[in-house]
Design a protein around this motif. Structure first.
Motif, mmCIF file in Angstrom:
data_model
loop_
_atom_site.group_PDB
_atom_site.id
_atom_site.type_symbol
_atom_site.label_atom_id
_atom_site.label_comp_id
_atom_site.label_asym_id
_atom_site.label_seq_id
_atom_site.Cartn_x
_atom_site.Cartn_y
_atom_site.Cartn_z
ATOM 1 N N ILE A 9 -3.833 -5.564 1.753
ATOM 2 C CA ILE A 9 -2.909 -6.367 2.557
ATOM 3 C C ILE A 9 -3.524 -6.693 3.911
ATOM 4 O O ILE A 9 -3.444 -7.823 4.405
ATOM 5 C CB ILE A 9 -1.562 -5.628 2.728
ATOM 6 C CG1 ILE A 9 -0.825 -5.565 1.384
ATOM 7 C CG2 ILE A 9 -0.698 -6.315 3.776
ATOM 8 C CD1 ILE A 9 0.450 -4.743 1.435
ATOM 9 N N ILE A 52 -3.620 -0.547 -1.553
ATOM 10 C CA ILE A 52 -2.693 -1.670 -1.326
ATOM 11 C C ILE A 52 -2.636 -2.021 0.152
ATOM 12 O O ILE A 52 -2.676 -3.197 0.541
ATOM 13 C CB ILE A 52 -1.292 -1.321 -1.869
ATOM 14 C CG1 ILE A 52 -1.323 -1.263 -3.406
ATOM 15 C CG2 ILE A 52 -0.262 -2.354 -1.406
ATOM 16 C CD1 ILE A 52 -0.015 -0.790 -4.018
ATOM 17 N N ARG A 53 -2.549 -1.013 1.009
ATOM 18 C CA ARG A 53 -2.519 -1.264 2.454
ATOM 19 C C ARG A 53 -3.814 -1.913 2.927
ATOM 20 O O ARG A 53 -3.785 -2.837 3.760
ATOM 21 C CB ARG A 53 -2.286 0.044 3.205
ATOM 22 C CG ARG A 53 -0.903 0.639 2.999
ATOM 23 C CD ARG A 53 -0.787 1.990 3.694
ATOM 24 N NE ARG A 53 0.530 2.586 3.496
ATOM 25 C CZ ARG A 53 0.866 3.805 3.909
ATOM 26 N NH1 ARG A 53 -0.030 4.547 4.566
ATOM 27 N NH2 ARG A 53 2.077 4.284 3.682
ATOM 28 N N ARG A 96 -3.672 4.647 -4.611
ATOM 29 C CA ARG A 96 -3.109 3.312 -4.845
ATOM 30 C C ARG A 96 -2.448 2.780 -3.579
ATOM 31 O O ARG A 96 -2.617 1.604 -3.219
ATOM 32 C CB ARG A 96 -2.096 3.381 -5.990
ATOM 33 C CG ARG A 96 -1.460 2.036 -6.335
ATOM 34 C CD ARG A 96 -0.348 2.200 -7.342
ATOM 35 N NE ARG A 96 0.725 3.047 -6.817
ATOM 36 C CZ ARG A 96 1.783 3.444 -7.519
ATOM 37 N NH1 ARG A 96 1.892 3.097 -8.794
ATOM 38 N NH2 ARG A 96 2.717 4.198 -6.965
ATOM 39 N N THR A 97 -1.706 3.636 -2.895
ATOM 40 C CA THR A 97 -1.034 3.210 -1.657
ATOM 41 C C THR A 97 -2.047 2.805 -0.597
ATOM 42 O O THR A 97 -1.887 1.770 0.069
ATOM 43 C CB THR A 97 -0.142 4.353 -1.118
ATOM 44 O OG1 THR A 97 0.817 4.705 -2.114
ATOM 45 C CG2 THR A 97 0.575 3.910 0.144
#
Length: 255
Positions: free
Chosen positions: A19, A15-16, A11-12
């Motif tokens: 972005i 997300i990065r 998930r991290t």
């Protein structure tokens, strides 16, 4: 690492990556006019019907929301391409802990040479675009003009660039397969007739123009890169055989 920790890390990373792509799309949205100008340069220089003295009279944008949807498309595609090193790195950072040292070496080789080869193929496609556009627009009968929707033209350009870029990855795939022990240099060399035929068929089908120039422009460098792959894999196999001979103590008749 427990499954939930893997999911949290995934998930991290996602997300990065998102972005990064959003920020890249915003930058491309700001520089939209400069990007479109670079993309339409080939059709402006083609001299085909509807295009005179560098004026792109053949290109049109249709519909009330056509300009906005076109700008959004260019921004999204541009952001995806510009930030590809960043989101690919996030993907690599997620997968790397599960790879062995030798597998990481293969991945680094593929990542290090894959980008430049793709860029070389896309650059060649961009150079060939004026010829391809001129030939395609030249099929319009007589003095009839050809109004090209800008949205359709940009899709055509992207396909042209991607096809050439992907085709240039062939030698890298063969080398990585050789390093992985899937194929030998002797096997790759023995396939040369089938490979040349396959490259010709791929070039004929993949290039969106019926002219032989675009086909030869794609086929010739890919065939040469195939020859380079044969040489590289032969060197790698020779090194493998030498190392194996040193381990077994047999130094006679090294290939």
């Amino acid at each position: 690492m427990p499954l939930l920790d893997h999911l949290r890390e995934l998930r991290t990373r996602l997300i990065r990556a998102v972005i990064a792509m959003v920020l890249g799309s915003i930058v491309c949205f700001i520089f939209y006019e400069q990007i479109v100008e670079a993309l339409i340069t080939p059709i402006c220089e083609s001299g085909a019907n509807g295009v005179r003295d560098g004026e792109c009279g053949a290109l049109v944008v249709t519909g009330v929301i056509g300009p906005l949807s076109l700008q959004l498309k260019v921004a999204l595609y541009g952001g995806l391409i510009v930030t590809s090193p960043l989101w690919l790195w996030q993907l690599w950072a997620f997968l790397a802990p599960g790879l062995h040292r030798r597998e990481k070496k293969w991945a680094y080789i593929f990542a290090g040479f894959g980008g430049p080869l793709f860029a070389a193929g896309a650059t060649l496609a961009y150079v060939m675009l004026p010829v391809a556009v001129k030939i395609l627009l030249g099929f319009a009968p007589g003095d009839i003009g050809n109004l090209v929707p800008l949205n359709e033209y940009i899709d055509f350009v992207l396909r042209f660039l991607i096809v050439f870029g992907v085709a240039f990855e062939l030698p890298l795939v063969l080398v990585v397969m050789n390093i992985a022990g899937i194929v030998t240099s002797k096997q790759i060399r023995s396939w040369w007739r089938q490979m040349i035929f396959g490259i010709a068929v791929f070039a004929a089908i993949a290039t969106p123009t019926p002219d032989p120039y675009s086909m030869l422009a794609l086929m010739t460098p890919v065939a040469l890169l195939y020859g380079v792959a044969i040489i590289i894999t032969a060197i790698l196999d020779r090194r493998k055989n030498r190392q194996m001979a040193e381990l077994t103590g047999d130094h006679e008749d090294l290939p």
